[in-house]
Scaffold this motif. Structure first.
Motif, PDB file in Angstrom:
ATOM      1  N   ARG A  20       0.851  -0.976  -0.079  1.00 32.31           N
ATOM      2  CA  ARG A  20      -0.023  -0.046  -0.024  1.00 32.31           C
ATOM      3  C   ARG A  20       0.755   1.203  -0.200  1.00 32.31           C
ATOM      4  O   ARG A  20       1.838   1.343   0.725  1.00 32.31           O
ATOM      5  CB  ARG A  20      -1.034   0.026   1.133  1.00 32.31           C
ATOM      6  CG  ARG A  20      -1.634  -0.971   1.382  1.00 32.31           C
ATOM      7  CD  ARG A  20      -2.693  -1.327   2.577  1.00 32.31           C
ATOM      8  NE  ARG A  20      -3.811  -0.183   2.446  1.00 32.31           N
ATOM      9  CZ  ARG A  20      -4.330   0.388   3.514  1.00 32.31           C
ATOM     10  NH1 ARG A  20      -4.129  -0.118   4.799  1.00 32.31           N
ATOM     11  NH2 ARG A  20      -5.519   1.363   3.073  1.00 32.31           N
ATOM     12  N   THR A  30      -4.124  10.087   0.128  1.00 33.85           N
ATOM     13  CA  THR A  30      -4.567   9.383  -1.319  1.00 33.85           C
ATOM     14  C   THR A  30      -3.817   8.033  -0.920  1.00 33.85           C
ATOM     15  O   THR A  30      -2.680   7.763  -1.032  1.00 33.85           O
ATOM     16  CB  THR A  30      -4.190  10.071  -2.512  1.00 33.85           C
ATOM     17  OG1 THR A  30      -4.762  11.398  -2.248  1.00 33.85           O
ATOM     18  CG2 THR A  30      -4.601   9.174  -3.651  1.00 33.85           C
ATOM     19  N   VAL A  32      -3.180   3.870  -2.695  1.00 37.44           N
ATOM     20  CA  VAL A  32      -3.360   2.713  -3.633  1.00 37.44           C
ATOM     21  C   VAL A  32      -2.934   1.373  -2.804  1.00 37.44           C
ATOM     22  O   VAL A  32      -2.023   1.259  -2.050  1.00 37.44           O
ATOM     23  CB  VAL A  32      -2.634   3.328  -4.807  1.00 37.44           C
ATOM     24  CG1 VAL A  32      -3.326   4.295  -5.524  1.00 37.44           C
ATOM     25  CG2 VAL A  32      -1.356   3.168  -4.611  1.00 37.44           C
ATOM     26  N   ASP A  55       2.802   5.266  -9.938  1.00 40.32           N
ATOM     27  CA  ASP A  55       2.198   5.735 -11.216  1.00 40.32           C
ATOM     28  C   ASP A  55       0.569   5.761 -10.986  1.00 40.32           C
ATOM     29  O   ASP A  55       0.019   6.827 -11.322  1.00 40.32           O
ATOM     30  CB  ASP A  55       2.158   4.595 -12.436  1.00 40.32           C
ATOM     31  CG  ASP A  55       3.805   4.672 -12.908  1.00 40.32           C
ATOM     32  OD1 ASP A  55       4.332   5.772 -12.927  1.00 40.32           O
ATOM     33  OD2 ASP A  55       4.155   3.698 -13.715  1.00 40.32           O
ATOM     34  N   GLN A  56       0.141   4.634 -10.151  1.00 44.67           N
ATOM     35  CA  GLN A  56      -0.990   4.950 -10.019  1.00 44.67           C
ATOM     36  C   GLN A  56      -1.508   5.927  -8.809  1.00 44.67           C
ATOM     37  O   GLN A  56      -2.565   6.811  -9.256  1.00 44.67           O
ATOM     38  CB  GLN A  56      -1.839   3.445  -9.285  1.00 44.67           C
ATOM     39  CG  GLN A  56      -1.726   2.522 -10.183  1.00 44.67           C
ATOM     40  CD  GLN A  56      -2.343   1.183  -9.900  1.00 44.67           C
ATOM     41  OE1 GLN A  56      -2.884   1.068  -8.751  1.00 44.67           O
ATOM     42  NE2 GLN A  56      -2.222   0.084 -10.434  1.00 44.67           N
ATOM     43  N   LEU A  57      -0.800   6.145  -7.785  1.00 45.58           N
ATOM     44  CA  LEU A  57      -0.828   7.151  -6.877  1.00 45.58           C
ATOM     45  C   LEU A  57      -0.871   8.537  -7.574  1.00 45.58           C
ATOM     46  O   LEU A  57      -1.786   9.223  -7.241  1.00 45.58           O
ATOM     47  CB  LEU A  57       0.268   6.885  -5.908  1.00 45.58           C
ATOM     48  CG  LEU A  57       0.029   7.518  -4.473  1.00 45.58           C
ATOM     49  CD1 LEU A  57      -1.202   7.377  -3.849  1.00 45.58           C
ATOM     50  CD2 LEU A  57       1.306   7.501  -3.634  1.00 45.58           C
ATOM     51  N   ALA A  59      -1.497   9.284 -10.651  1.00 47.65           N
ATOM     52  CA  ALA A  59      -2.403   9.575 -11.204  1.00 47.65           C
ATOM     53  C   ALA A  59      -4.003   9.979 -10.516  1.00 47.65           C
ATOM     54  O   ALA A  59      -4.722  11.119 -10.798  1.00 47.65           O
ATOM     55  CB  ALA A  59      -2.950   8.442 -12.183  1.00 47.65           C
ATOM     56  N   ILE A  60      -4.161   9.465  -9.407  1.00 49.87           N
ATOM     57  CA  ILE A  60      -5.200   9.816  -8.646  1.00 49.87           C
ATOM     58  C   ILE A  60      -5.070  11.082  -7.806  1.00 49.87           C
ATOM     59  O   ILE A  60      -5.703  11.900  -7.840  1.00 49.87           O
ATOM     60  CB  ILE A  60      -5.450   8.669  -7.611  1.00 49.87           C
ATOM     61  CG1 ILE A  60      -5.821   7.227  -8.336  1.00 49.87           C
ATOM     62  CG2 ILE A  60      -6.613   9.149  -6.595  1.00 49.87           C
ATOM     63  CD1 ILE A  60      -5.881   6.299  -7.054  1.00 49.87           C
ATOM     64  N   ALA A  61      -3.647  11.265  -7.376  1.00 46.97           N
ATOM     65  CA  ALA A  61      -3.473  12.486  -6.575  1.00 46.97           C
ATOM     66  C   ALA A  61      -3.245  13.611  -7.585  1.00 46.97           C
ATOM     67  O   ALA A  61      -3.204  14.978  -6.981  1.00 46.97           O
ATOM     68  CB  ALA A  61      -2.208  12.335  -5.672  1.00 46.97           C
ATOM     69  N   GLY A  62      -3.131  13.596  -8.804  1.00 43.48           N
ATOM     70  CA  GLY A  62      -2.532  14.600  -9.660  1.00 43.48           C
ATOM     71  C   GLY A  62      -1.218  14.948  -9.699  1.00 43.48           C
ATOM     72  O   GLY A  62      -0.834  16.508  -9.703  1.00 43.48           O
TER      73      GLY A  62
END
Length: 295
Positions: A20, A30, A32, A55-57, A59-62
């Motif tokens: 995580r 935020t 993932v 990368d996922q984090l 994308a979500i957090a901007g």
């Protein structure tokens, strides 16, 4: 636990089953979640999983990867058995300011905060930790070959062992032994499975053992009793005394509660938070250290 922070921080909690990642700023957290990130079991896969999580984090957090890589970061990862591998992890990840430790301090911090107590953490792997008068002690976490008693992989592996004891006539058969013999066709199938099984594969057998134990199966209860006893034996060595809080964390640990001595059962306490919240708290400490060094 408090989530206030004056500047963004990043935390990573990597275990044998899941990893995580979280960014915390004044707007909150935020988070993932991904798969396994044990840097001893499979270093390259673990690093790839963390980078995929970044990368996922982002994308979500901007936030871009470059922006994330500049945040003060704390990583508590399974398999970090010393400074050499901690340094190897730090070099393999893109962060400019990172502290890498094993996964025990973040689990202890998350469960107890600043309070005295002990933690028996049993997931795919296992360890025991204590916090008494501000001092921390740790035992275990050395992996499936040399340790990890009462972990999910240990329980799964031990379940197969007692099944083979029943095959040999050392112990009476039970519903558990019949289940495993059916699952793997026969004793030879069990041996063939064990020859190539990973810790997570053994761990996947543990839920069946906890279920059979709860139903009164003698062999399953034997495995659970052995696991519970291994926890009960080590807690006093680390400083636990009657009345002190005991937190059972990780996927399988709460199942051991009925197998602990009565005076320990009465001290079982819900953890304050998860290992990720502990990793975030340690990331905050790391960030403050950096700030103080710059003053």
């Amino acid at each position: 636990m408090a989530t206030h922070t004056t500047s963004p921080i990043l935390a990573i909690d990597g275990g044998g089953t899941r990893c995580r990642l979280a960014v915390r700023n004044n707007d909150g957290d935020t988070v993932v979640e991904l798969g396994s990130a044990n840097v001893t079991t499979n270093f390259d896969t673990a690093i790839a999983e963390i980078i995929r999580g970044l990368d996922q984090l982002g994308a979500i957090a901007g936030l871009s990867l470059d922006e994330l890589s500049k945040l003060p970061t704390y990583a508590g990862l399974a398999g970090v058995a010393g400074s050499a591998i901690a340094e190897k992890v730090a070099k393999a990840l893109p962060f400019t300011r990172i502290r890498v430790e094993d996964d025990r301090p973040s689990a202890l911090q998350g469960a107890l905060g600043a309070s005295d107590g002990v933690v028996a953490h049993c997931g795919t792997g296992s360890f025991v930790a204590a916090q008494v008068n501000g001092a921390r002690k740790f035992a275990g976490g050395w992996g499936p070959v040399l340790g990890d008693p009462a972990s999910a992989q240990w329980v799964g592996r031990r379940g197969l062992s007692v099944t083979l004891d029943a095959v040999d006539g050392i112990a009476p058969h039970s519903d558990l032994s019949k289940h495993f013999l059916d699952l793997h066709s026969d004793a030879a199938g069990i041996v063939a499975f064990a020859a190539t099984a990973r810790p997570v594969d053994f761990g996947a057998l543990a839920p069946a053992i906890t279920e059979y134990a709860a139903a009164g199966d003698a062999l399953a209860q034997q495995v659970m009793q052995e696991a519970g006893q291994s926890i009960a034996d080590i807690l006093p060595v680390l400083g636990w005394t009657p009345g002190m809080a005991i937190c059972l964390t990780g996927g399988i640990a709460p199942h051991f509660a009925p197998y602990l001595p009565d005076q320990m059962q009465s001290c079982i306490t819900e953890p304050l938070g998860q290992p990720l919240s502990g990793a975030l708290a340690l990331a905050q400490e790391f960030s403050e250290e950096i700030t103080n060094e710059c003053l």
